[in-house]
Scaffold this active site. Structure first.
Site, PDB file in Angstrom:
ATOM      1  N   LYS A   1     -13.228  36.496  -4.478  1.00 20.21           N
ATOM      2  CA  LYS A   1     -12.410  36.895  -3.327  1.00 20.21           C
ATOM      3  C   LYS A   1     -11.016  36.323  -3.539  1.00 20.21           C
ATOM      4  CE  LYS A   1     -14.225  33.040  -0.562  1.00 20.21           C
ATOM      5  NZ  LYS A   1     -14.832  32.652   0.702  1.00 20.21           N
ATOM      6  N   ASP A  26     -18.967  35.009  -5.771  1.00 21.40           N
ATOM      7  CA  ASP A  26     -18.103  34.795  -4.606  1.00 21.40           C
ATOM      8  C   ASP A  26     -16.641  35.094  -4.953  1.00 21.40           C
ATOM      9  OD1 ASP A  26     -17.571  34.227  -1.964  1.00 21.40           O
ATOM     10  OD2 ASP A  26     -17.494  32.057  -2.241  1.00 21.40           O
ATOM     11  N   ASP A  52     -13.651  28.217  -7.886  1.00 17.22           N
ATOM     12  CA  ASP A  52     -14.781  28.092  -6.965  1.00 17.22           C
ATOM     13  C   ASP A  52     -16.070  28.712  -7.512  1.00 17.22           C
ATOM     14  OD1 ASP A  52     -16.425  27.602  -4.877  1.00 17.22           O
ATOM     15  OD2 ASP A  52     -15.036  28.267  -3.333  1.00 17.22           O
ATOM     16  N   THR A  90     -19.318  36.456   0.321  1.00 16.02           N
ATOM     17  CA  THR A  90     -18.470  36.476   1.512  1.00 16.02           C
ATOM     18  C   THR A  90     -18.490  37.911   2.040  1.00 16.02           C
ATOM     19  OG1 THR A  90     -17.141  34.704   0.594  1.00 16.02           O
ATOM     20  CG2 THR A  90     -16.121  36.039   2.324  1.00 16.02           C
ATOM     21  N   ASN A  96     -10.410  32.664  -3.835  1.00 19.22           N
ATOM     22  CA  ASN A  96     -10.900  31.985  -5.040  1.00 19.22           C
ATOM     23  C   ASN A  96     -10.123  32.370  -6.290  1.00 19.22           C
ATOM     24  OD1 ASN A  96     -12.724  30.606  -3.527  1.00 19.22           O
ATOM     25  ND2 ASN A  96     -14.422  32.018  -3.892  1.00 19.22           N
TER      26      ASN A  96
HETATM   27  P1  ADP Z   1     -13.087  25.251  -1.052  1.00 20.32           P
HETATM   28  O1  ADP Z   1     -13.925  24.048  -0.791  1.00 20.32           O
HETATM   29  O2  ADP Z   1     -12.714  25.981   0.200  1.00 20.32           O
HETATM   30  O3  ADP Z   1     -13.647  26.124  -2.104  1.00 20.32           O
HETATM   31  P2  ADP Z   1     -11.365  23.682  -2.682  1.00 20.32           P
HETATM   32  O4  ADP Z   1     -11.872  22.363  -2.238  1.00 20.32           O
HETATM   33  O5  ADP Z   1     -11.778  24.111  -4.041  1.00 20.32           O
HETATM   34  O6  ADP Z   1     -11.691  24.784  -1.612  1.00 20.32           O
HETATM   35  O7  ADP Z   1      -9.788  23.696  -2.595  1.00 20.32           O
HETATM   36  C1  ADP Z   1      -9.109  23.445  -1.382  1.00 20.32           C
HETATM   37  C2  ADP Z   1      -7.684  23.925  -1.532  1.00 20.32           C
HETATM   38  O8  ADP Z   1      -7.015  23.139  -2.515  1.00 20.32           O
HETATM   39  C3  ADP Z   1      -7.560  25.345  -2.005  1.00 20.32           C
HETATM   40  O9  ADP Z   1      -7.574  26.216  -0.935  1.00 20.32           O
HETATM   41  C4  ADP Z   1      -6.260  25.356  -2.756  1.00 20.32           C
HETATM   42  O10 ADP Z   1      -5.209  25.619  -1.879  1.00 20.32           O
HETATM   43  C5  ADP Z   1      -6.139  23.937  -3.272  1.00 20.32           C
HETATM   44  N1  ADP Z   1      -6.547  23.872  -4.681  1.00 20.32           N
HETATM   45  C6  ADP Z   1      -7.810  23.893  -5.161  1.00 20.32           C
HETATM   46  N2  ADP Z   1      -7.830  23.818  -6.498  1.00 20.32           N
HETATM   47  C7  ADP Z   1      -6.535  23.773  -6.887  1.00 20.32           C
HETATM   48  C8  ADP Z   1      -5.878  23.717  -8.166  1.00 20.32           C
HETATM   49  N3  ADP Z   1      -6.580  23.675  -9.310  1.00 20.32           N
HETATM   50  N4  ADP Z   1      -4.537  23.681  -8.190  1.00 20.32           N
HETATM   51  C9  ADP Z   1      -3.824  23.725  -7.033  1.00 20.32           C
HETATM   52  N5  ADP Z   1      -4.379  23.777  -5.812  1.00 20.32           N
HETATM   53  C10 ADP Z   1      -5.711  23.800  -5.730  1.00 20.32           C
END
Ligand code: ADP
Length: 449
Positions: A237, A235, A262, A283, A240
């Site tokens: 993209k 995945d 991800d 995706t 991610n």
């Molecule tokens: P999804 O469930 O859509 O894969 P995540 O739950 O992993 O997304 O993350 C949600 C959002 O939180 C991301 O879109 C990103 O903006 C932020 N995020 C995720 N991991 C991190 C990280 N390690 N550091 C900073 N921001 C993060």
């Protein structure tokens, strides 16, 4: 490019196919009243694909948690940790220990971390910035309500956790530890302060060839590492790819320290690089032809996605977009790349050639991650030995890649926080409909002939 011969020439087709839908049997033993923590046990990664399950037959050593993890304050001294780790894989994975701590409730986590701003909301939970009270280090904690998320989402999360526990690469998000209560799961991950690559692209509209080269170099290094260890991300993209830090150099070009995230759809293949996968997932915009065609596929699906990412970085638009998924898939099957937009005039033939090699419809003819790393657009051949791509980028300075039509090769200093353009420019990718950027996983019930 026609896809009529697709799949037929693939040398991998004779190899063992495997089901690859995620399923986990987490046989974590709970010792009460002490809180039990486990380090990652990668011993089951050689088992049939569907389960990256934790095999608890391996020798387990119970040690006092405090002796293991300096993160936990003294008041949690009754926390115990179960440690069972071993080296694994053919690649350069070294010993990885990720504590997986079972708690009765989340109160103990509040004792360890001070929670701050919300970094983002994901499909199943929220990601919050947190500071470890003792070490004063900043982390991103992903908090998922298991009940609300549902069992299939929890399976994906467990898939992500089990893969993250066993990988260690400078351009792959680092999982520090996991807390689990009966209701919630907390993933303590390294903080990517500069957010999503997609957001930076939105502001810039597109990256320069050099900026793209450095991003693709880091991405190729991470994916070569995964593939070398028989892990397929599935995945890849823009959404991610997170940016840990960045700076703008003297030439006004952005240097980004990226992290692949991800791993919810990632899978560890069993049977090595020859083994094939079947679940239709990913995706749409980034999906390889063999995945949408329901053919058995391999790690090469990631390479196609790298091609889509590189194309978008260079021009701000996906290579294939259409008003319906059906039409989009038709374009992907044909795999005809267009460089007609004026932005491509300043892009080297070498870069365009890389794109064509990344997005070959037949995965058997597609460049591999390792070959990509060796490609002269990514790494100048003459200097490759002297300046390895993955770790010594800071030593590579103003080298010409030996192609007059290419922009000069430049170093990629990582980890330096710099000035970011803060202006908010709307996305120019509005043409791709919403469904095309959502991850999907459809276990196949019937194989096409
Ligand atoms: P999804 O469930 O859509 O894969 P995540 O739950 O992993 O997304 O993350 C949600 C959002 O939180 C991301 O879109 C990103 O903006 C932020 N995020 C995720 N991991 C991190 C990280 N390690 N550091 C900073 N921001 C993060």
């Amino acid at each position: 490019m026609a896809d009529s011969g697709f799949g037929k020439k693939c040398p991998n087709c004779s190899s063992t196919s495997q089901k690859d839908s995620p399923s986990f049997s987490s046989s974590k033993t709970r010792l009460t009243p002490a809180i039990v923590a486990e380090t990652s046990d990668t011993s089951s990664l050689g088992e049939p694909d569907s389960s990256i399950s934790l095999d608890r037959k391996k020798e387990q050593q119970i040690i006092k948690y405090k002796a293991f993890a300096k993160d936990v304050p003294s008041k949690s001294s009754n926390i115990e940790i179960k440690s069972s780790q071993q080296q694994w894989g053919r690649g350069n994975v070294t010993e990885v220990k990720v504590p997986h701590i079972r708690l009765d409730d989340g109160a103990a986590i509040q004792e360890i971390y001070t929670f701050g701003r919300i970094l983002g909301k994901g499909s199943f939970g929220v990601v919050i910035e947190a500071i470890n009270k003792e070490t004063e280090t900043k982390w991103a904690i992903k908090k998922v309500n298991k009940e609300k998320a549902g069992s299939s989402a929890v399976k994906l999360l467990e898939q992500e956790v089990n893969i993250l526990k066993i990988v260690k690469h400078e351009h792959i998000i680092h999982l520090e530890q996991v807390f689990e209560t009966p209701k919630k799961m907390y993933l303590v991950m390294e903080l990517c302060e500069d957010g999503e690559l997609k957001e930076i692209l939105k502001r810039k509209k597109h990256f320069s060839e050099n900026e793209t080269r450095w991003i693709i170099q880091s991405l190729a290094s991470a994916i070569a590492y995964l593939h070398n260890n028989d892990i397929v991300h599935r995945d890849l993209k823009l959404e991610n790819i997170m940016v840990k830090s960045s700076f703008t150099d003297g030439n006004n070009e952005m240097n980004l320290n990226i992290k692949v995230t991800d791993f919810g759809l990632a899978v560890k293949k069993h049977g090595g690089s020859e083994a094939m996968l079947q679940t239709t997932c990913g995706t749409p915009t980034y999906m390889a032809p063999e995945v949408i065609n329901d053919h058995d596929y391999s790690q090469q699906c990631d390479i196609w996605s790298i091609g889509v990412i590189m194309y978008i970085l260079l021009c701000g638009e996906p290579p294939f977009f259409a008003s319906s998924e059906e039409k989009l898939f038709e374009l992907i099957r044909k795999g005809e790349l267009h460089f007609s937009d004026p932005v491509w005039e300043s892009i080297s033939d070498c870069a365009k050639s890389v794109l064509k090699q990344l997005m070959k419809v037949d995965p058997a003819h597609r460049i591999t991650a390792k070959e990509l790393l060796d490609n002269q657009w990514i790494t100048p051949t003459a200097h490759k030995k002297k300046f390895p791509v993955t770790s010594k980028k800071e030593n590579v300075n103003n080298l010409d890649i030996g192609n007059s039509n290419s922009t000069p090769y430049r170093p990629l200093p990582a980890g330096i926080k710099g000035e970011l353009e803060k202006s908010s420019v709307p996305s120019n990718q509005g043409t791709a409909t919403k469904y095309t950027s959502k991850s999907i996983a459809l276990p196949r019930t019937k194989k096409k002939p």
